[in-house]
Scaffold this active site. Structure first.
Site, PDB file in Angstrom:
ATOM      1  N   GLY A 239       3.463  -2.426  -1.959  1.00 60.38           N
ATOM      2  CA  GLY A 239       2.833  -2.599  -3.261  1.00 60.38           C
ATOM      3  C   GLY A 239       3.741  -2.706  -4.453  1.00 60.38           C
ATOM      4  N   GLU A 275       6.099  -0.445   3.693  1.00 51.40           N
ATOM      5  CA  GLU A 275       5.408  -1.693   4.058  1.00 51.40           C
ATOM      6  C   GLU A 275       5.408  -2.698   2.910  1.00 51.40           C
ATOM      7  OE1 GLU A 275       1.474  -0.165   4.744  1.00 51.40           O
ATOM      8  OE2 GLU A 275       1.975   0.761   6.651  1.00 51.40           O
ATOM      9  N   PRO A 276       6.591  -3.104   2.437  1.00 49.22           N
ATOM     10  CA  PRO A 276       6.580  -4.082   1.340  1.00 49.22           C
ATOM     11  C   PRO A 276       6.191  -5.464   1.836  1.00 49.22           C
ATOM     12  CG  PRO A 276       8.826  -3.736   2.089  1.00 49.22           C
ATOM     13  CD  PRO A 276       7.954  -2.789   2.896  1.00 49.22           C
ATOM     14  N   ARG A 278       4.794  -8.397  -0.832  1.00 47.71           N
ATOM     15  CA  ARG A 278       5.061  -9.258  -1.996  1.00 47.71           C
ATOM     16  C   ARG A 278       6.523  -9.200  -2.445  1.00 47.71           C
ATOM     17  NH1 ARG A 278       0.980 -10.336  -5.786  1.00 47.71           N
ATOM     18  NH2 ARG A 278      -0.175  -8.645  -4.803  1.00 47.71           N
ATOM     19  N   ARG A 314      -4.449 -17.680  -6.166  1.00 49.95           N
ATOM     20  CA  ARG A 314      -4.130 -16.505  -6.987  1.00 49.95           C
ATOM     21  C   ARG A 314      -4.556 -16.606  -8.450  1.00 49.95           C
ATOM     22  NH1 ARG A 314      -0.017 -14.396  -8.011  1.00 49.95           N
ATOM     23  NH2 ARG A 314      -0.611 -12.255  -7.628  1.00 49.95           N
ATOM     24  N   TYR A 318      -7.101 -13.623  -8.950  1.00 50.81           N
ATOM     25  CA  TYR A 318      -6.527 -12.430  -9.592  1.00 50.81           C
ATOM     26  C   TYR A 318      -6.158 -12.661 -11.055  1.00 50.81           C
ATOM     27  CZ  TYR A 318      -5.528 -11.668  -4.582  1.00 50.81           C
ATOM     28  OH  TYR A 318      -5.592 -11.573  -3.213  1.00 50.81           O
ATOM     29  N   CYS A 346     -13.756 -29.440  -7.161  1.00 49.15           N
ATOM     30  CA  CYS A 346     -14.903 -29.504  -8.062  1.00 49.15           C
ATOM     31  C   CYS A 346     -15.400 -28.120  -8.434  1.00 49.15           C
ATOM     32  CB  CYS A 346     -15.999 -30.343  -7.428  1.00 49.15           C
ATOM     33  SG  CYS A 346     -15.428 -32.028  -7.193  1.00 49.15           S
ATOM     34  N   GLU A 347     -14.563 -27.368  -9.138  1.00 48.60           N
ATOM     35  CA  GLU A 347     -14.929 -26.074  -9.693  1.00 48.60           C
ATOM     36  C   GLU A 347     -14.112 -25.873 -10.956  1.00 48.60           C
ATOM     37  OE1 GLU A 347     -15.586 -22.603  -7.672  1.00 48.60           O
ATOM     38  OE2 GLU A 347     -15.981 -23.494  -5.723  1.00 48.60           O
ATOM     39  N   TYR A 375       1.024 -14.232  -0.624  1.00 44.09           N
ATOM     40  CA  TYR A 375      -0.406 -14.438  -0.875  1.00 44.09           C
ATOM     41  C   TYR A 375      -0.671 -15.856  -1.389  1.00 44.09           C
ATOM     42  CZ  TYR A 375       0.019  -9.464  -0.258  1.00 44.09           C
ATOM     43  OH  TYR A 375       0.336  -8.233   0.267  1.00 44.09           O
TER      44      TYR A 375
HETATM   45  C1  LIG Z   1      -1.288  -5.443   1.535  1.00 39.85           C
HETATM   46  C2  LIG Z   1      -0.704  -4.233   2.128  1.00 39.85           C
HETATM   47  C3  LIG Z   1       0.664  -3.964   1.995  1.00 39.85           C
HETATM   48  C4  LIG Z   1       1.599  -4.843   1.211  1.00 39.85           C
HETATM   49  O1  LIG Z   1       1.351  -4.893  -0.152  1.00 39.85           O
HETATM   50  P1  LIG Z   1       2.375  -5.672  -1.084  1.00 39.85           P
HETATM   51  O2  LIG Z   1       1.804  -5.547  -2.436  1.00 39.85           O
HETATM   52  O3  LIG Z   1       2.418  -7.073  -0.617  1.00 39.85           O
HETATM   53  O4  LIG Z   1       3.695  -4.996  -0.949  1.00 39.85           O
HETATM   54  C5  LIG Z   1       1.163  -2.849   2.624  1.00 39.85           C
HETATM   55  N1  LIG Z   1       0.372  -2.020   3.341  1.00 39.85           N
HETATM   56  C6  LIG Z   1      -0.943  -2.243   3.484  1.00 39.85           C
HETATM   57  C7  LIG Z   1      -1.755  -1.310   4.288  1.00 39.85           C
HETATM   58  C8  LIG Z   1      -1.526  -3.358   2.889  1.00 39.85           C
HETATM   59  O5  LIG Z   1      -2.842  -3.566   3.033  1.00 39.85           O
END
Ligand SMILES: *Cc1c(COP(=O)(O)O)cnc(C)c1O
Length: 421
Positions: A239, A275-276, A278, A314, A318, A346-347, A375
């Site tokens: 995240g 868990e990176p 993005r 996106r 978002y 067409c939106e 994404y």
């Molecule tokens: C989407 C997600 C991530 C990655 O999030 P990023 O913003 O891309 O780093 C990590 N763990 C879980 C469980 C997710 O759903």
């Protein structure tokens, strides 16, 4: 930091001029940089030197086989959220013991496949899931390693659609109920408790919510150990945000993020998993498109390009900002114009940018939509019966198509008439 730069007035991906790729592959296309992917992985990895850790790249951000393989070769594990992603990871040569399975809706089939692949851990999101994993594991005479994903009830201060750590979100188990759920886990056959997990959201640009969440994790580890659970790893999710807008306030550096982690959970003797997604892939990719028409509306100028919301959703989904560069660098002092950059779908929601000051664009100009590596392609589709666009990976002087265009004939061929027609 990325490797898309002007060389002699032409935007390049590493050493390859983008017009050369456009001429061979056609537009629009996604383009990824190997050097940028590697660099981001290393910058994220380095602050954990000397700490027992594993970076499980969240492959939902960009799950192209060539991207996964690039990261796997650097030592990355994978965070998966579906049986399909499990297959992708295995096919790209990632070994099961480096795969973590996240997500609220794991099915019996997906759980069975993950057990057969001997994955490292399931991040469990409900009691119901815990019971199902136990049943499937017992039937297969396997033991499933599990973490419980706790919901720490912190506000990640990000876009509502990608905040996951508040009490009202569907994710995780309320941290106040964690001990009860761990007790259930310990009582079920075929289950082995090995860790704890948290993921509070995406595009987070403030370290404070992380600190709050990770301190809560640290407290829970102590409480769980006091009840006799063996907590060997803490999975802290992903995240961390990235800059989408040139000149934006820079989000925290990976090193600063790592410092928060080490301070909150570094003394627990646990393996640290992150868990990176993005952060690794976002700035490593761009979307290259061509101007199809310039159009003068009643009140606005429109640049109609050949990429649309089905290729990059996106901005619509978002309200995301993506910088846009002209592939041929405008001469200094050349005139600008405020335009809406829109696609052919067409939106009215089909736009890449609105009210954007850009150099004056002309028909057939190539543009690069920046920071589209995460994404982007993974959320692309074929709405309006548009071809699924290709992905290209660059490495130094070389480039290769790593997902070919799915042509409109291929898409139409997926349909068939009903027998009575
Ligand atoms: C989407 C997600 C991530 C990655 O999030 P990023 O913003 O891309 O780093 C990590 N763990 C879980 C469980 C997710 O759903």
């Amino acid at each position: 930091m990325h490797h898309f730069t002007y060389i002699n007035g032409i935007l390049h991906a590493e050493n390859v001029p983008l017009p050369e790729i456009a001429a061979q592959v056609g537009t629009p296309f996604y383009c990824y940089s190997t050097a940028t992917l590697s660099r981001h992985f290393k910058v994220f990895d380095e602050p954990f030197g000397g700490v027992d850790h594993l970076i499980c790249y969240a492959m939902k951000a960009n799950s192209n086989q060539a991207v996964i393989k690039t990261l796997g070769d650097l030592g990355a594990g994978m965070d998966i959220v579906s049986g399909g992603e499990l297959k992708r990871a295995l096919r790209a040569g990632i070994s099961g013991d480096k795969i973590i399975f996240s997500g609220v809706g794991k099915t019996e089939t997906e759980i069975a496949a993950a057990l057969d692949a001997d994955i490292m851990c399931f991040n469990v999101e409900s009691e119901s899931e815990l019971h199902l994993i136990s049943e499937v594991a017992t039937a297969r005479r396997k033991t499933a390693n599990i973490s419980v994903r706790i919901n720490p009830d912190v506000d990640a201060k990000t876009h509502a659609k990608i905040a996951t750590g508040k009490a009202e979100n569907k994710f995780g188990i309320p941290w106040t109920r964690a001990l009860k759920v761990y007790a259930l886990a310990a009582s079920l056959p075929g289950i082995k408790v090995t860790g704890i997990d948290v993921h509070i959201g995406s595009q987070i640009t403030d370290l404070e919510p992380y600190q709050a969440a990770y301190e809560r994790v640290g407290e829970l580890v102590s409480a769980l150990r006091a009840e006799g659970h063996e907590i060997q790893h803490v999975d802290l999710g992903g995240g961390l945000g990235i800059p989408y807008r040139h000149g934006d306030n820079e989000p925290p550096l990976p090193k600063e993020y790592a410092d928060v982690i080490k301070k909150a959970v570094g003394n627990l003797g646990c393996k640290i998993i992150t868990e990176p997604g993005r952060l690794i892939a976002g700035n490593a990719g761009i979307l290259v498109a061509r101007v199809v028409h310039m159009k003068q509306g009643e009140e606005k100028h429109f640049a109609v390009i050949d990429a649309a919301m089905n290729d990059l959703v996106r901005p619509t989904l978002y309200e995301a900002h993506h910088d846009i560069l002209c592939v041929v660098q405008p001469a200094p002092g050349s005139p600008g114009q405020e335009v809406d950059v829109v696609g052919p779908v067409c939106e009215t929601g089909d736009y890449t940018a609105t009210g954007r000051e850009l150099p004056v664009l002309r028909q057939n100009d190539l543009i690069a939509i920046m920071t589209a590596g995460a994404y982007g392609a993974v959320q692309s589709g074929t709405y309006n019966t548009r071809a699924l666009i290709p992905e290209v990976l660059v490495n130094g002087d070389d480039f290769a198509v790593v997902r070919k265009r799915l042509e409109t004939d291929d898409i139409i061929d997926l349909d068939n008439m009903a027998p009575w027609q």
